[in-house]
Design a protein around this motif. Structure first.
Motif, mmCIF file in Angstrom:
data_model
loop_
_atom_site.group_PDB
_atom_site.id
_atom_site.type_symbol
_atom_site.label_atom_id
_atom_site.label_comp_id
_atom_site.label_asym_id
_atom_site.label_seq_id
_atom_site.Cartn_x
_atom_site.Cartn_y
_atom_site.Cartn_z
ATOM 1 N N GLY A 1 4.934 48.544 -20.591
ATOM 2 C CA GLY A 1 4.576 47.529 -19.608
ATOM 3 C C GLY A 1 3.082 47.392 -19.392
ATOM 4 O O GLY A 1 2.630 47.148 -18.267
ATOM 5 N N VAL A 2 2.305 47.524 -20.478
ATOM 6 C CA VAL A 2 0.846 47.428 -20.360
ATOM 7 C C VAL A 2 0.297 46.470 -21.418
ATOM 8 O O VAL A 2 0.975 46.145 -22.389
ATOM 9 C CB VAL A 2 0.161 48.803 -20.526
ATOM 10 N N GLU A 3 -0.957 46.059 -21.217
ATOM 11 C CA GLU A 3 -1.671 45.251 -22.197
ATOM 12 C C GLU A 3 -2.580 46.191 -22.980
ATOM 13 O O GLU A 3 -3.428 46.860 -22.401
ATOM 14 C CB GLU A 3 -2.504 44.184 -21.485
ATOM 15 N N PRO A 4 -2.421 46.273 -24.298
ATOM 16 C CA PRO A 4 -3.235 47.227 -25.065
ATOM 17 C C PRO A 4 -4.660 46.733 -25.277
ATOM 18 O O PRO A 4 -4.944 45.535 -25.194
ATOM 19 C CB PRO A 4 -2.495 47.305 -26.403
ATOM 20 N N VAL A 5 -5.552 47.673 -25.561
ATOM 21 C CA VAL A 5 -6.886 47.351 -26.046
ATOM 22 C C VAL A 5 -6.786 47.238 -27.569
ATOM 23 O O VAL A 5 -6.362 48.185 -28.233
ATOM 24 C CB VAL A 5 -7.900 48.457 -25.673
ATOM 25 N N VAL A 6 -7.140 46.084 -28.130
ATOM 26 C CA VAL A 6 -7.023 45.864 -29.570
ATOM 27 C C VAL A 6 -8.423 45.847 -30.175
ATOM 28 O O VAL A 6 -9.331 45.212 -29.640
ATOM 29 C CB VAL A 6 -6.274 44.554 -29.881
#
Length: 262
Positions: free
Chosen positions: A180-185
């Motif tokens: 449930g998170v937004e990754p660092v890409v």
């Protein structure tokens, strides 16, 4: 031969542009030679993170391209994003592990500690062919316990001679959804990879730079981030109808070099 074009450097993708699963796309090595003979520097910038930098250079040498010092991978971009000395739960291949260890990180591969409940500073994800439900559960738990989720790239697929197969972004997406998170890409088209390119090329006028790739969502957007021209080739996963307005279009790298050197 001296420089014969206003073009100074080309950022060239690998999968779908130079090769398919390390099999040369016809004319690719000769096209690179033509650019270099015209005084153009060629950087090979790939979102692949599974193999090591030295292995990528070796695969290029095997098709006649000397690329020592001219390869940038998404594993390098990810390693430059992680804090040196931090603890990493790795869901990825040898390329990521090597770059993270060079950066001074304490790396534990997810398959080495099934069911782990240790705390980690980050979970770093790339293409991982051993990915399974246990790995998904362990990475999800680590992220929910406070680890930063970092992806080497967000590519949903990559091209092979037998057609597209799932990419590292597919693994990353599963973990991000579960946690449930937004990754660092970090890979193309994101800023960590752009910083690597700028650091390698120095103070280069974007008008003298071009990005060549087969995927608008990565290579095309990367050209926008760098503020330069985009050369779209159809030898990988891209289709002609996807070509953005104003880009250069060619069937393959050989044809693209014709356009770039006009």
């Amino acid at each position: 031969m001296g420089k014969t074009t206003s073009l100074s450097a080309v950022v060239c993708d690998l999968d779908g542009v130079v090769w398919l699963s390390h099999r040369e796309i016809p004319g690719a090595s000769a096209a690179v030679s033509r650019l270099r003979e015209a005084g153009v520097r060629v950087l090979f910038v790939t979102n692949a993170s599974f193999t090591t930098r030295t292995e990528v250079e070796g695969h290029l040498a095997a098709i006649g391209i000397d690329a020592v010092g001219d390869v940038l991978t998404s594993a390098m971009a990810a390693a430059a994003t992680v804090r040196p000395g931090s603890s990493v739960l790795l869901c990825g291949g040898a390329g990521l592990r090597e770059e993270l260890e060079v950066a001074g990180c304490r790396v534990t591969a997810v398959h080495e500690v099934p069911g782990t409940r240790e705390s980690y500073d980050s979970v770093v994800v790339g293409l991982y062919r051993e990915f399974d439900y246990q790995a998904l559960e362990d990475c999800m738990r680590a992220v929910r316990n406070g680890a930063l989720l970092i992806g080497s790239n967000a590519d949903n697929s990559y091209p092979t001679p037998d057609g597209p197969v799932p990419g590292g972004g597919a693994v990353l997406a599963a973990i991000a959804v579960a946690a449930g998170v937004e990754p660092v890409v970090c890979g193309k088209p994101h800023e960590p990879m752009a910083r690597l390119v700028r650091g390698r090329l120095g103070d280069l006028d974007p008008a003298a730079l071009a990005v060549v790739g087969d995927k608008v969502s990565t290579d095309g957007l990367f050209a926008e981030v760098l503020g330069c021209r985009f050369g779209f080739v159809l030898s990988g996963v891209g289709a002609r109808h996807e070509a953005p307005a104003g880009c250069l279009l060619a069937d393959d790298l050989a044809g693209m070099v014709d356009r770039l050197l006009e």
